[in-house]
Design a protein around this motif. Structure first.
Motif, mmCIF file in Angstrom:
data_model
loop_
_atom_site.group_PDB
_atom_site.id
_atom_site.type_symbol
_atom_site.label_atom_id
_atom_site.label_comp_id
_atom_site.label_asym_id
_atom_site.label_seq_id
_atom_site.Cartn_x
_atom_site.Cartn_y
_atom_site.Cartn_z
ATOM 1 N N CYS A 1 45.298 -23.228 -16.372
ATOM 2 C CA CYS A 1 45.349 -21.797 -16.072
ATOM 3 C C CYS A 1 46.505 -21.524 -15.125
ATOM 4 O O CYS A 1 47.123 -22.440 -14.584
ATOM 5 C CB CYS A 1 44.036 -21.321 -15.455
ATOM 6 N N VAL A 5 43.863 -15.110 -11.512
ATOM 7 C CA VAL A 5 43.839 -16.270 -12.409
ATOM 8 C C VAL A 5 43.968 -15.736 -13.830
ATOM 9 O O VAL A 5 43.304 -14.765 -14.186
ATOM 10 C CB VAL A 5 42.506 -17.044 -12.265
ATOM 11 N N ALA A 6 44.854 -16.327 -14.621
ATOM 12 C CA ALA A 6 45.020 -15.888 -16.006
ATOM 13 C C ALA A 6 45.501 -17.064 -16.836
ATOM 14 O O ALA A 6 45.812 -18.138 -16.307
ATOM 15 C CB ALA A 6 46.008 -14.723 -16.104
ATOM 16 N N ARG A 7 45.546 -16.861 -18.141
ATOM 17 C CA ARG A 7 46.044 -17.932 -19.009
ATOM 18 C C ARG A 7 47.553 -18.075 -18.830
ATOM 19 O O ARG A 7 48.075 -19.167 -18.678
ATOM 20 C CB ARG A 7 45.710 -17.601 -20.465
ATOM 21 N N ALA A 16 40.376 -8.031 -17.964
ATOM 22 C CA ALA A 16 39.343 -8.306 -18.970
ATOM 23 C C ALA A 16 39.959 -8.318 -20.365
ATOM 24 O O ALA A 16 39.518 -9.070 -21.236
ATOM 25 C CB ALA A 16 38.234 -7.265 -18.880
ATOM 26 N N THR A 17 41.000 -7.515 -20.587
ATOM 27 C CA THR A 17 41.641 -7.517 -21.908
ATOM 28 C C THR A 17 42.757 -8.553 -22.002
ATOM 29 O O THR A 17 42.923 -9.189 -23.030
ATOM 30 C CB THR A 17 42.233 -6.125 -22.255
ATOM 31 N N TYR A 18 43.509 -8.725 -20.925
ATOM 32 C CA TYR A 18 44.614 -9.695 -20.977
ATOM 33 C C TYR A 18 44.113 -11.127 -20.819
ATOM 34 O O TYR A 18 44.837 -12.070 -21.088
ATOM 35 C CB TYR A 18 45.652 -9.400 -19.892
ATOM 36 N N GLY A 19 42.926 -11.292 -20.351
ATOM 37 C CA GLY A 19 42.391 -12.633 -20.147
ATOM 38 C C GLY A 19 42.701 -13.110 -18.752
ATOM 39 O O GLY A 19 43.822 -13.527 -18.448
ATOM 40 N N GLY A 20 41.708 -13.049 -17.894
ATOM 41 C CA GLY A 20 41.909 -13.492 -16.522
ATOM 42 C C GLY A 20 40.984 -12.738 -15.601
ATOM 43 O O GLY A 20 40.164 -11.930 -16.047
ATOM 44 N N HIS A 21 41.103 -13.023 -14.341
ATOM 45 C CA HIS A 21 40.281 -12.316 -13.368
ATOM 46 C C HIS A 21 40.923 -12.415 -11.993
ATOM 47 O O HIS A 21 41.715 -13.319 -11.731
ATOM 48 C CB HIS A 21 38.860 -12.890 -13.329
ATOM 49 N N TRP A 41 39.726 -20.226 -24.351
ATOM 50 C CA TRP A 41 40.369 -19.927 -23.067
ATOM 51 C C TRP A 41 39.713 -20.705 -21.958
ATOM 52 O O TRP A 41 38.777 -20.224 -21.312
ATOM 53 C CB TRP A 41 40.336 -18.431 -22.772
ATOM 54 N N VAL A 86 40.717 -21.135 -19.223
ATOM 55 C CA VAL A 86 40.917 -20.497 -17.924
ATOM 56 C C VAL A 86 39.656 -19.768 -17.472
ATOM 57 O O VAL A 86 39.272 -19.798 -16.310
ATOM 58 C CB VAL A 86 42.121 -19.531 -17.943
ATOM 59 N N LEU A 87 38.991 -19.153 -18.435
ATOM 60 C CA LEU A 87 37.823 -18.383 -18.040
ATOM 61 C C LEU A 87 36.646 -19.301 -17.738
ATOM 62 O O LEU A 87 35.809 -18.995 -16.913
ATOM 63 C CB LEU A 87 37.468 -17.383 -19.143
#
Lengths: 276, 183
Positions: free
Chosen positions: A195, A234-236, A260-265, B6, B8-9
């Protein structure tokens, strides 16, 4: 593991890879150097210099990678309702002195926003109004992603690329990452695995302009964001993590929705008291 | 954008409470940097060099930053009789950091590359809150960062490399003032 460090992108870029992959590390640094050369605000032969010299209504030819980053930036501009705007950041940071004046004549000549950039194909952009673009909020993350692509493409099984605090780890292992808080103290460590992690803070990076405190982070209406806390995302992809720290500093709920849409938090910073 | 696969999640960072020591990292030895910067070279010969006060003034004028030492650490890189360039190892001291770096310079005065040898932070990373100090007293605070690797990874506000960039300009001035004529 070997770790190499070079001054690029205005910061210190570290690349860590297993022994025996030195040539891949060199190639990854070359990919970052390419991003540095094309997307530097300071260098007068960069794509950003070309862009700011382009007259309203003209088409300019840029490096395919710059176009890629601009595409992502424009997407983020739309998704964030205009909050993330690489063309608003430029004039704002030159005005407050965080960016140099370079060859820029009158700042008031640059009225364009991201909405005035029309990407025609993988190499061409039409500039509807003159723009002063700064990619400082996203190019470091993109450079990290490019370096990881190169390392993986050359068969490196695991590694970590850290461009001055914006990093991405890959491979089948956890990488300990310390988070440096806004007051320069690292109190928390996280385990990163496949990540990207980016952090922003400006508590110790402020200056005054016309009596008002300024920071290198720009929010709505081109106003400086003064945020006393570190923001970590944190994201891909590191480009997303990098860019979204800027959104999160200005508007955390919006950043959470977009992530939430792009992938991450976004990481919630625990209060110190909770650990005592 | 796909949401499958993913990690990452899934890989929710495990929050661990640690107190980082002031950040310090050693990346390369001088010898490693020499070979990394000018890989074709077979020999690196140390060049004793003492700058005159006039040369130091000139270097400051040309680069805009003061040359602190009169005896810069310089090596000549050679392959057989061919002169391939110079290596200069230098230090920059900022408000918060102490950095040793090596720069490769071509015979005609172009930067061949820059490698950071070591980075020391003079401030930052201290545990200022006394409650924290008590919590970690007696522990080796560096340990959490030494798992499987030597270099601590830090995510935080971007550190500026301006000092090193200015330093490289100064080394080019040293080259122009002294080495360019030394062949």
């Amino acid at each position: 593991m070997i770790t190499r460090c070079r001054p690029l992108l205005g910061t210190f870029v570290e690349i860590t890879a297993p022994e025996g992959h030195v040539s891949a590390v060199d190639a990854a640094f070359a990919a970052i150097a390419h991003v540095h050369a094309r997307m530097s605000f300071h260098q007068d032969d960069s794509d950003l210099a070309l862009l700011r010299k382009t007259s309203a209504g003209d088409v300019v030819r840029l490096d395919a990678e710059t176009i890629r980053v601009l595409r992502l930036a424009l997407d983020l501009h739309g998704q964030s309702g205009g909050l993330f705007d690489v063309a608003v950041v430029g004039p704002a940071l030159v005005r407050s002195g965080f960016l140099p004046r370079c060859d820029i004549g009158r700042l008031s000549d640059y009225r364009g926003t991201s909405a005035d950039l029309a990407i025609l194909d993988d190499q061409h952009v039409r500039v509807e109004k003159r723009v002063l673009v700064d990619l400082g909020g996203i190019a470091k993350g993109h450079a990290v992603d490019r370096a990881v692509d190169v390392l993986q493409g050359m068969g490196v099984p695991e590694g970590l690329v850290n461009a001055g605090g914006d990093l991405r780890a890959f491979g089948d292992r956890d990488w300990p990452v310390a988070l440096r808080d806004a007051d320069d103290v690292a109190r928390i460590s996280v385990a990163a695995r496949n990540c990207a992690i980016a952090s922003s803070a400006n508590l110790l990076n402020r200056r005054r302009h016309r009596g008002q405190p300024q920071s290198p982070h720009i929010g709505a209406q081109g106003r400086a964001v003064l945020c006393d806390e570190r923001v970590t995302v944190v994201a891909r992809l590191c480009a997303i993590a990098d860019a979204m720290t800027k959104v999160a500093m200005a508007d955390m709920p919006l950043a959470q929705r977009l992530l939430a849409t792009y992938g991450g938090h976004a990481l919630q910073t625990p209060h110190h008291e909770s650990h005592t | 954008m796909s949401h499958r696969n993913w990690p990452v999640l899934a890989a929710l960072p495990v929050l661990a409470v640690v107190a980082a020591p002031a950040w310090a990292a050693d990346y390369m030895t001088v010898e490693q940097a020499q070979h990394a910067l000018i890989p074709q070279a077979q020999a690196f010969t140390a060049i004793p060099l003492t700058l005159t006060p006039a040369q130091m003034t000139r270097i400051r004028q040309m680069s805009g930053t003061p040359q602190r030492t009169a005896q810069p650490k310089v090596w000549r890189a050679q392959r057989g009789a061919a002169m391939l360039g110079w290596i200069i190892v230098d230090e920059v001291i900022g408000k918060h950091e102490f950095i040793t770096y090596a720069t490769g310079i071509s015979p005609d005065g172009h930067v061949l590359g820059v490698e950071i040898l070591s980075y020391r932070e003079s401030k930052g990373g201290q545990v200022r809150d006394p409650r924290w100090r008590d919590k970690f007293r007696g522990k080796t605070l560096a340990d959490p960062f030494r798992l499987n690797q030597d270099i601590p990874n830090i995510s935080g506000a971007t550190l500026s490399s301006r000092n090193v960039t200015d330093g490289v300009k100064r080394l080019l001035a040293i080259h122009a003032v002294t080495l360019a004529h030394a062949g």
